[in-house]
Design an enzyme around this catalytic site. Structure first.
Site, short mmCIF file in Angstrom:
data_model
loop_
_atom_site.label_atom_id
_atom_site.label_comp_id
_atom_site.label_asym_id
_atom_site.label_seq_id
_atom_site.Cartn_x
_atom_site.Cartn_y
_atom_site.Cartn_z
N LYS A 22 0.64 -1.09 0.21
CA LYS A 22 -0.19 0.34 -0.15
C LYS A 22 0.56 1.26 -0.31
O LYS A 22 1.14 2.26 -0.70
CB LYS A 22 -1.13 -0.21 1.77
N ASN A 23 1.31 1.61 0.93
CA ASN A 23 2.35 2.41 1.06
C ASN A 23 3.63 2.40 0.12
O ASN A 23 4.26 3.55 0.03
CB ASN A 23 3.87 2.71 2.41
N ARG A 93 -4.36 10.23 4.40
CA ARG A 93 -3.38 11.55 4.25
C ARG A 93 -2.43 11.86 3.94
O ARG A 93 -1.94 12.96 3.45
CB ARG A 93 -2.31 11.47 6.12
N CYS A 117 -4.92 13.29 13.38
CA CYS A 117 -5.04 11.65 12.72
C CYS A 117 -5.01 11.43 13.83
O CYS A 117 -4.28 10.56 15.36
CB CYS A 117 -4.54 11.06 11.36
N ARG A 122 0.75 14.77 13.35
CA ARG A 122 1.60 14.36 11.64
C ARG A 122 1.07 16.01 11.19
O ARG A 122 0.54 15.88 10.34
CB ARG A 122 0.68 12.83 11.46
N ASP A 295 13.12 -20.77 29.39
CA ASP A 295 14.62 -20.49 30.74
C ASP A 295 15.17 -18.94 30.14
O ASP A 295 16.26 -18.17 30.30
CB ASP A 295 15.49 -21.24 30.38
N ILE A 317 5.19 -22.10 33.33
CA ILE A 317 6.15 -23.38 33.46
C ILE A 317 5.87 -22.59 35.03
O ILE A 317 5.74 -23.97 35.28
CB ILE A 317 7.16 -23.29 32.65
N ARG A 387 25.76 -21.91 38.24
CA ARG A 387 25.14 -23.08 38.61
C ARG A 387 25.43 -23.58 37.15
O ARG A 387 25.48 -24.60 36.80
CB ARG A 387 23.70 -23.40 38.96
#
Ligand code: EPZ
Length: 417
Positions: A22-23, A93, A117, A122, A295, A317, A387
């Protein structure tokens, strides 16, 4: 108003085809105003904003043919109007993208100020300032910006954007392509959409170098001509479907995309536990790792204190595996715990503090946070880290970290490292 009713809980599976960006299609359609000849754009997505952009072109007097749903053949030979009216600008815009081409080709343009907006005020002040630098006079007349090129043509200039702006860069690229002389844009936007627009403009006869880098050089030409161009795939749609696969624990083949355009997103999602495989240059196979390892939860939380926006981390967990959160908070992190979910808002500058490690991975998380915090962090009870990490101090020091073990009893192999 239409609504979506979603019943969640189903892993998404299958293949989808990504549409055009789109942009990119928005500025490319605006660029068709730069020439009297026909410009054919393929892969224009059939979405509301593009329908609006097409309407704008037609309102201005251009002819838009769509031999196929996603192919637009635009001929802007007979443009009679030089303005993007409020009813269009307020819905979209990107209508401000008509300013640069109109001003460059016809020496005049009027665009209603976009106003606020949903994602903020903007402003378009940087666009307007750049047009002035290209020789235009710009004034505000009853809510409309009116820009004129005194002798009908703009003049090349050095434009240094004080803030990176995507549509601002695009507007200047289009305007400078038809200006007299050379324009240098510095601090230009570098998005793939900018490169796509440059490619189209160069096919039309423009002389743009450096698109995709912060500095662009544009040698203005007398006139631009017709061209054929295929819009790049939409990287945001691609990213959205990657997340859809990940968030539902499904498996999706995302076809017709360009992974090179979303490397940063792929990297980030991969580290968050999404398995993304490149089956070929335009296809990604996305699944979630069976589980994001618990972890890595604490280390990930440390990282998220530096990420833009809000992250939610749910520990499924272990109960009580958020002990590191309170220590991160002492260092300046913004973390809220509710049940088994931590909400982390970032980025926050962390500052060193005396803190206490509570378990193996929490210690690692705190070491990581300390590595990016300002000042000194003293982490107590690092026996937890011993550990599970072999010579972590030595390894981090070999990478340039300023970390040392303060010990008052047994010498370890890390001392003096
Ligand atoms: C483009 O908007 C995109 N739109 C937006 O996509 C996207 O979010 C944005 O770039 C950022 O990547 C299109 O390409 C059509 P900016 P744009 O000018 O060009 C400030 C979507 O979801 N600024 O790069 O309007 C501005 O307020 C849409 O598809 C000024 O201060 O964004 C913002 O803080 C939403 N003065 C920042 O710069 C100016 O004159 C960047 O905005 C211009 C911009």
């Amino acid at each position: 108003m239409d609504k979506f009713l979603v019943r969640g809980g189903r892993p998404l599976k299958g293949k989808i085809e990504i549409g055009g960006a789109k942009n990119s299609a928005l500025p490319c359609l605006a660029a068709t105003l730069l020439t009297a000849e026909t410009v054919t754009l393929h892969n224009v997505p059939y979405v509301k904003d593009l329908i609006t952009q097409r309407r704008l072109l037609e309102d201005l007097g251009a002819t838009v043919l769509t031999p196929e749903l996603r192919t637009h053949k635009v001929t802007a030979k007979n443009v009679q109007l030089f303005e993007a009216p409020y009813h269009l600008v307020k819905t979209m815009r990107a209508s401000v993208l008509a300013l640069g081409p109109l001003l460059a080709r016809f020496g005049q343009a009027k665009v209603s100020l976009p106003g606020g907006c949903a994602i903020g005020t903007r402003p378009i002040d940087l666009h307007l300032k750049a047009f002035e630098q290209l020789g235009a006079t710009v004034s505000l007349e009853s809510g409309d910006v009116v820009a004129r090129a005194p002798k009908g043509r703009l003049t090349g200039a050095n434009i240094a954007f004080e803030k990176v702006t995507v549509t601002g860069t695009e507007n200047v690229m289009m305007a400078a392509s038809l200006a007299d002389g050379k324009t240098i844009i510095s601090n230009a936007a570098q998005e793939p959409e900018i490169e796509d627009l440059a490619e189209l403009l160069n096919k039309m006869g423009a002389r743009i170098k450096g698109a995709g880098t912060p500095t662009m050089e544009i040698e203005g030409v007398e006139a631009l001509g017709g061209a054929q161009h295929t819009i790049i795939p939409d990287r945001i749609e691609t990213g959205t479907f990657i997340v859809a696969a990940a968030i539902t624990g499904g498996e999706i083949e995302v076809k017709g995309c360009n992974p090179d355009h979303i490397r940063a997103v792929i990297k980030e999602l991969t580290s968050a536990g999404v398995d993304i495989e490149e089956l070929n240059p335009s296809t990604l196979l996305v699944k979630r790792y069976p589980l994001f390892p618990t972890d890595m939860q604490a280390q990930y939380m440390a990282l998220m204190t530096q990420a833009e926006g809000t992250s939610k981390i749910t520990e499924t967990i272990f109960e009580n595996r958020f002990m590191h959160a309170s220590e991160l908070i002492r260092m300046g992190a913004d973390i809220h715990i509710s049940g088994n979910t931590a909400t982390v808002s970032g980025p926050r500058k962390l500052a060193g503090a005396p803190i206490i490690a509570s378990d193996l991975r929490a210690s690692a998380s705190l070491v990581l946070a300390a590595l990016c915090a300002s000042g000194e962090t003293l982490i107590d009870r690092v026996y937890h880290i011993d550990r599970g990490y072999e010579t972590i101090v030595r390894k981090l020091r070999s990478l340039g970290a300023d970390i040392e073990r303060i010990t008052d009893n047994l010498a370890t192999d890390e001392q003096g490292a």
